[in-house]
Design a protein around this motif. Structure first.
Motif, PDB file in Angstrom:
ATOM      1  N   CYS B 103       0.874  -1.175   0.000  1.00  0.00           N
ATOM      2  CA  CYS B 103       0.000   0.000   0.000  1.00  0.00           C
ATOM      3  C   CYS B 103       0.901   1.212   0.000  1.00  0.00           C
ATOM      4  O   CYS B 103       1.921   1.249   0.690  1.00  0.00           O
ATOM      5  N   ARG B 110      -4.065   9.565  -0.966  1.00  0.00           N
ATOM      6  CA  ARG B 110      -5.473   9.308  -0.648  1.00  0.00           C
ATOM      7  C   ARG B 110      -5.891  10.316   0.408  1.00  0.00           C
ATOM      8  O   ARG B 110      -5.281  10.423   1.457  1.00  0.00           O
ATOM      9  N   CYS B 135     -10.386   4.238   1.773  1.00  0.00           N
ATOM     10  CA  CYS B 135      -9.965   2.953   1.223  1.00  0.00           C
ATOM     11  C   CYS B 135     -10.264   1.841   2.223  1.00  0.00           C
ATOM     12  O   CYS B 135      -9.845   1.903   3.368  1.00  0.00           O
ATOM     13  N   CYS B 199      -0.481  -1.999  -3.815  1.00  0.00           N
ATOM     14  CA  CYS B 199      -1.878  -1.680  -3.543  1.00  0.00           C
ATOM     15  C   CYS B 199      -2.597  -2.973  -3.217  1.00  0.00           C
ATOM     16  O   CYS B 199      -2.244  -4.043  -3.699  1.00  0.00           O
ATOM     17  N   ASN B 200      -3.614  -2.857  -2.396  1.00  0.00           N
ATOM     18  CA  ASN B 200      -4.332  -4.026  -1.911  1.00  0.00           C
ATOM     19  C   ASN B 200      -5.834  -3.859  -2.140  1.00  0.00           C
ATOM     20  O   ASN B 200      -6.638  -4.609  -1.615  1.00  0.00           O
ATOM     21  N   CYS B 212      -8.351   6.782  -3.824  1.00  0.00           N
ATOM     22  CA  CYS B 212      -6.893   6.873  -3.773  1.00  0.00           C
ATOM     23  C   CYS B 212      -6.336   7.044  -5.180  1.00  0.00           C
ATOM     24  O   CYS B 212      -6.700   6.291  -6.083  1.00  0.00           O
ATOM     25  N   ALA B 215      -4.254   3.941  -6.679  1.00  0.00           N
ATOM     26  CA  ALA B 215      -4.814   2.601  -6.488  1.00  0.00           C
ATOM     27  C   ALA B 215      -4.648   1.753  -7.744  1.00  0.00           C
ATOM     28  O   ALA B 215      -4.695   2.273  -8.857  1.00  0.00           O
TER      29      ALA B 215
END
Ligand code: SF4
Ligand code: SF4
Ligand code: SF4
Ligand code: SF4
Lengths: 444, 281
Positions: B103, B110, B135, B199-200, B212, B215
């Protein structure tokens, strides 16, 4: 001496600013958003799609299991999208968005104001209809009502308890509803009594609502088997186990269902919704919401269509005051701070509380001084400081032995702590973890 | 006086015999190799091997028929090579790994949408709401991972409020992976350079992008550009399989949101170039 529960509890400042505000209907919102997971249990399955036209009361999402609830359109209009949107806590979930046109109701719904007392349906039919109407516990727990009315076979309900305590500070939606529709509530109780086959109902009302007690007592005389029980104001009297203890003087054993004492507890708002569903064919499409706070211009008890955005309702109540620092969904004790005001009001929203700078913040966290105030306050007889420490250190075996799972998350411990320790924050994660462990143990 | 001495001597004698008999009868033959292996192990008792401390790991080694699935991440291959001859087995060389934070949601990337002031624990935040940004999958910034690391390998960057893994310290014990309630940290091969999706977020691209700016939107451009098929898209999120990644960086430039990170082992500064520039929340 008035009755109350025996262990722990606190009496925070009541702040019932809106106690004398009658239920006021608000204008129908131009757009509503209906979240499919607004009740406890499995999210409902959406059965409409973009472009469909709906009326007030049209079924738009179906319960997806026994512990789940139907959802009906609160407005008439066109479905503009079915997509994920953020809820009050910023978490995304599937939502049905409907653009309002006019206010056309399903023909089956009886909108006349006459009181209908005669109950014609059989117990089975009543429970079925309650499930169809998508009724859930309106005190805030949002547990599907039909599930609670069908307890496991080994338990035989003997009494209905109606929770009209409204023990949370600030909230007055139940109070206003009782003053507005006492007869409807009482008929609702009669219906619930028939559904579960009991002859006796106790309606527990705290003594900070003397007008509601007097009014309901006066009306209850006409209905068989309904007794009003004034209770000494004390939080968390509205907890199921606390209320059973206060009224019946019976304690629910650890880990047992409240119905093991023979009592089924329903919220007074739920009783009203049951009346409307059974006698008037009206599914759950609106509810009373208290909008309150020390500095809000027009605090009040508003009857709103579900799915209206929180921001819109706050604007109706005079808008966010200048010094607003925190908005809480529900009461100050069990409610949660909101991070997204553009989220819809759901079935479980009993109030919106707006706190100013002075009251919004938590105090600085200090070390535990072992004063025992949290132990004294805990209505479940737990040792909150210990549970919090155990969860913080991931000692879940020990936490389970110390009965962390019976914590009702009332927050009395954190409220009483002179060191401002985030006791409940940690207990909550420990409780979740222990529940997970218990579930996986059961599975294997 | 004399009687007391006699009585005490008798008690002593009886207890001694009893102890001797019991110790004989219940004697357990302990494999001396357990002690030997334990003395080689680093003694960190971190649990990174998956067992309850170093001694338990030593016991498992002695019980095992092959060392393939056993690795002390702290001691690494060097220690495993010393353990193998004691047991008369072969220790396969295992690729060294490192914790990777998936992340990059610093405040600049974000927007902060709320202010949290409860208990400082990611687990607590995760149980309450989306966190200070919208997020639902990103780092919560309260540092459960850093607190879980026994070696001080993760620190919370005060500017970005994201965890920073020090490659010189991290031994891939996995404590942080277990501690993170959002499953953001992953152990990956120490490649030169490491290429991974930072990113998750598994929400649809349109939502992910709204919450975000960097992302992963699951557009799949990276997957198409990878010559070795290392990239898959599941639930709107790209994932680079480190066992297939050639570190060629063909995927990096194409990512419209710059979600793919390249980290050079040797040049430590590279690691948080993006992050260091971001403003304080
Ligand atoms: S939150 Fe739980 S531990 Fe704290 S007082 Fe309430 S029941 Fe007891
Ligand atoms: S109330 Fe607070 S300070 Fe007192 S014992 Fe409980 S946790 Fe400790
Ligand atoms: S969208 Fe991705 S990079 Fe951004 S905060 Fe969420 S998980 Fe982190
Ligand atoms: S990576 Fe996970 S554990 Fe670490 S600070 Fe972020 S959310 Fe918390």
């Amino acid at each position: 001496m008035l009755k109350t529960f025996r262990i722990g509890g606190i009496h925070p400042n009541e702040h019932k600013l809106t106690a004398h505000c009658p239920v006021t209907p608000v204008a129908i919102p131009k757009q509503v958003s209906i979240m499919l997971n607004q009740h406890i249990g499995a999210p409902a399955n959406c059965i409409v799609k973009k472009g469909d036209t709906v009326k007030v009361g049209t079924l738009i999402a179906e319960a997806s299991g026994f512990v789940s609830a139907n959802i009906h359109s609160p407005v008439s209009g066109t479905v503009s999208k079915v997509d994920k949107t953020a809820n009050a806590f910023g978490l995304y979930a599937t939502t049905i968005v409907i653009d309002t046109e006019g206010d056309e109701w399903e023909e089956t719904i009886d909108r006349s104001p006459e009181l209908k007392e005669e109950i014609t349906l059989s117990p089975q039919e009543i429970i079925q209809k309650i499930a169809q109407a998508g009724i859930v516990g309106l005190g805030g727990a949002t547990f599907p009502t039909h599930v609670k009315l069908t307890p496991p076979k080994e338990f035989k309900p003997t009494v209905l308890i109606v929770n009209a305590t409204e023990c949370e500070p600030y909230l007055t939606d139940d109070h206003a509803l009782m003053l507005e529709s006492p007869d409807q509530i009482l008929v609702g109780c009669r219906i619930l009594m028939k559904a579960i086959g009991v002859e006796q109902t106790y309606i527990g009302i705290e003594n900070n609502k003397p007008d509601a007690i007097a009014l309901l007592e006066q009306h209850a005389a006409r209905y068989l088997g309904i007794t009003i029980v004034p209770l000494r104001t004390r939080y968390p009297q509205g907890g199921e186990k606390q209320l059973i203890d206060a009224i019946l003087h019976k304690q629910v054993a650890n880990g047992a269902l409240p119905v093991s004492t023979g009592a089924i507890v329903q919220n007074v708002g739920t009783a009203f919704a049951v009346y409307e569903a059974i006698q008037k064919n009206k599914p759950l499409v609106d509810r009373v919401v208290t909008v309150t706070g020390d500095h809000i211009a027009k605090p009040g008890n508003y009857r709103v269509r579900l799915g209206m955005s929180m921001r819109e309702l706050i604007d109706i109540a005079g808008g966010l005051p200048q010094d607003c620092a925190k908005v809480i969904l529900g009461g100050p004790m069990m409610g949660k701070a909101v991070s997204n005001l553009d989220s819809p009001i759901g079935k479980g929203c009993s109030g919106i509380l707006i706190l100013d700078e002075e009251h919004a913040h938590r105090g600085a966290i200090n070390p535990c001084i072992r004063c025992g105030k949290c132990v004294e306050a805990c209505p479940m007889g737990l040792e909150p400081f210990l549970l919090a420490k155990l969860s913080e250190n991931h000692l879940y075996d020990r936490a389970e032995k110390e009965l962390i799972t019976s914590c009702l998350e009332c927050g009395c411990c954190a409220y009483s702590c002179p060191s401002n320790r985030p006791i409940l924050d940690f207990i909550r994660i420990g409780k979740n973890a222990v529940n997970r462990i218990i579930r996986s143990r059961k599975q294997s | 006086m004399v009687t007391s001495i006699i009585i005490l001597s008798i008690i002593g004698l009886v207890s001694a015999t009893l102890l001797y008999v019991i110790s004989r009868k219940f004697h357990v033959e302990e494999d001396s190799r357990i002690d030997e292996i334990e003395s080689i192990l680093p003694g960190a008792n971190c649990g990174g091997c998956g067992f309850a401390g170093c001694r338990n790991f030593a016991e498992q080694c002695v019980k095992a028929t092959s060392l393939d699935n056993l690795l002390c991440p702290v001691g690494g291959n060097a220690v495993m090579q010393k353990i193998a001859p004691i047991l008369g087995m072969q220790a396969v060389e295992q690729a060294p790994r490192i914790a990777v934070v998936r992340c990059n949601g610093s405040c600049e990337n974000r927007p902060q949408t709320s202010h949290y002031e409860g208990a400082h624990s990611c687990a607590v935040v995760a149980a309450l709401y989306s966190g200070e940004s919208n997020c639902n999958y990103g780092c919560l910034g309260e540092g459960d991972c850093a607190a879980a690391c026994d070696f001080g390998g993760i620190t919370m960057d005060p500017i970005t409020r994201l965890p920073y893994v020090d490659p010189n310290i991290c031994i891939a014990c996995g404590s942080c992976v277990k501690a993170c309630p959002r499953n953001i940290i992953e152990l990956r091969k120490r490649q030169e350079p490491r290429v991974f999706v930072a990113c998750n977020n598994r929400d649809k691209g349109i939502i992910a992008r709204k919450v975000c700016s960097i992302a992963c939107i699951g557009c799949g451009k990276c997957a198409k550009s990878c010559p070795n098929g290392a990239i898959t898209i599941t639930d709107n999120l790209a994932y680079i399989d480190d066992s297939l990644c050639l570190s060629c960086q063909a995927c990096v430039a194409g990512c419209p949101t710059h979600a793919i990170h390249v980290v050079n082992e040797s040049a430590k500064e590279n690691i948080s170039i993006n992050e260091k520039e971001s403003a304080i929340c």
